[in-house]
Design an enzyme around this catalytic site. Sequence first.
Site, PDB file in Angstrom:
ATOM      1  N   LYS A  32       0.845  -1.190   0.000  1.00  0.00           N
ATOM      2  CA  LYS A  32       0.000   0.000   0.000  1.00  0.00           C
ATOM      3  C   LYS A  32       0.884   1.244   0.000  1.00  0.00           C
ATOM      4  CE  LYS A  32      -2.159   1.586   3.829  1.00  0.00           C
ATOM      5  NZ  LYS A  32      -1.955   3.035   3.907  1.00  0.00           N
ATOM      6  N   ASP A  59      -3.476   4.377  -1.565  1.00  0.00           N
ATOM      7  CA  ASP A  59      -4.335   4.795  -0.439  1.00  0.00           C
ATOM      8  C   ASP A  59      -4.272   6.316  -0.310  1.00  0.00           C
ATOM      9  OD1 ASP A  59      -5.728   4.969   1.975  1.00  0.00           O
ATOM     10  OD2 ASP A  59      -4.015   4.327   3.183  1.00  0.00           O
ATOM     11  N   LYS A  61      -7.216   8.212  -0.308  1.00  0.00           N
ATOM     12  CA  LYS A  61      -8.471   8.641   0.347  1.00  0.00           C
ATOM     13  C   LYS A  61      -8.999   9.941  -0.251  1.00  0.00           C
ATOM     14  CE  LYS A  61      -7.237   6.548   4.798  1.00  0.00           C
ATOM     15  NZ  LYS A  61      -5.785   6.317   4.683  1.00  0.00           N
ATOM     16  N   ASP A  64     -13.238  15.410  -2.107  1.00  0.00           N
ATOM     17  CA  ASP A  64     -13.331  16.800  -2.560  1.00  0.00           C
ATOM     18  C   ASP A  64     -14.669  16.938  -3.275  1.00  0.00           C
ATOM     19  OD1 ASP A  64     -12.702  19.446  -3.499  1.00  0.00           O
ATOM     20  OD2 ASP A  64     -10.574  18.947  -3.347  1.00  0.00           O
ATOM     21  N   THR A 115      -9.727   3.934  11.400  1.00  0.00           N
ATOM     22  CA  THR A 115      -9.559   3.067  12.584  1.00  0.00           C
ATOM     23  C   THR A 115      -8.946   3.844  13.754  1.00  0.00           C
ATOM     24  OG1 THR A 115      -7.676   2.245  11.316  1.00  0.00           O
ATOM     25  CG2 THR A 115      -9.518   0.765  11.585  1.00  0.00           C
ATOM     26  N   ARG A 206       2.894  -1.039  10.880  1.00  0.00           N
ATOM     27  CA  ARG A 206       3.969  -1.064  11.880  1.00  0.00           C
ATOM     28  C   ARG A 206       4.232  -2.422  12.525  1.00  0.00           C
ATOM     29  NH1 ARG A 206       1.573   4.490  14.162  1.00  0.00           N
ATOM     30  NH2 ARG A 206      -0.239   3.461  13.214  1.00  0.00           N
TER      31      ARG A 206
END
Length: 230
Positions: A32, A59, A61, A64, A115, A206
Site C-alpha cells: 500500500k 491509499d 483517500k 473533494d 480506525t 507497523r
Amino acid sequence: MREKIILALDFPDAATALDFVRPLEQDLRWVKVGMELFYKEGASIVHQLKDRGFKVFLDLKLHDIPNTVEKATQSLLQLPMDMLNFHVAGGSEMLQQAAKHRPEHILFIGVTQLTSTSEEMMQKDLGISTSMEETVLRYSQIAMDSGMQGVVCSPKDLRLVKERLPKCISVCPGIRRKQDATNDQKRIMTPAEAVQAKADFLVIGRSITKAEDPSQALDEIVQEMENVQS
Ligand code: C5P
C-alpha cells in the site's frame, strides 16, 4: 492467506521503501502506498513497485467536490495500480462520478470511518449520533450503491456489513499482534481475530515495518491467520 495481507509502506522516500520490500518480494503480494510516500515520490514509486511484481493499493483517500475527484481519479488511472480509495464522507455523487471511470481490473474502495476514530470522537467531533457499527454499515451501503467494490473499516465493525452486504469487499487496517504497540490506532484486532471476522484484506503497517525481523513477523502473522482456518 498471504494474498490477504496488504503491507502499508509508510516510509518517507522510495529508497527506504524499496530497500524494505526487497527481502519480502517472494513472500508478499500486496503493498500500500499512502500519502507520505506518494506525495514525496509521485507516480514513479507506483511504477517501481509494479515492476517488482507487487499489486499496489494507492491509499490516497480522495475527498473533494465531485468534479475535482472525478478529474483526480482520471489522472491517477494512468498509473498501474490495483486498488484506489475514496472517503465515503464525500457523498454518493462524488463516489459515482469517480466510479464511472473505473477499469474492470481496479478495485474502488470507500473509506467508512478511520480506525483511529473512536465512537466517542465520531459522535463529539464529527456530530454523527449513530453507533460506530451502524455508521459503518450506512457508509458501506452508500459506497456499494455508488459503484464501489468494497470498503475500508475496522474488523471490529464488520459483522453487520458482512451480514447485510455479502458482496462488499472488506479492507481492514488496525491490525496488531498481541505483543505490538497500539500506536495511534483505537479500534484494533489481531490478525487471527480479523480472519475470524471474515476480513477479505488485512492492511498491516507497523507490526511488520517496525519489527526487529520483518520477514519473521510476516511469517508469524501468516501462520496465525492460517491456524484460524485449519
Ligand atoms: O502501522 P499501521 O498498521 O497502523 O498502518 C495502518 C495503515 O492503514 C496506515 O497506512 C493508515 O494510513 C491506513 N489506514 C488506517 N485506517 C483507515 C484507512 C487506512 O489505518 N481507516
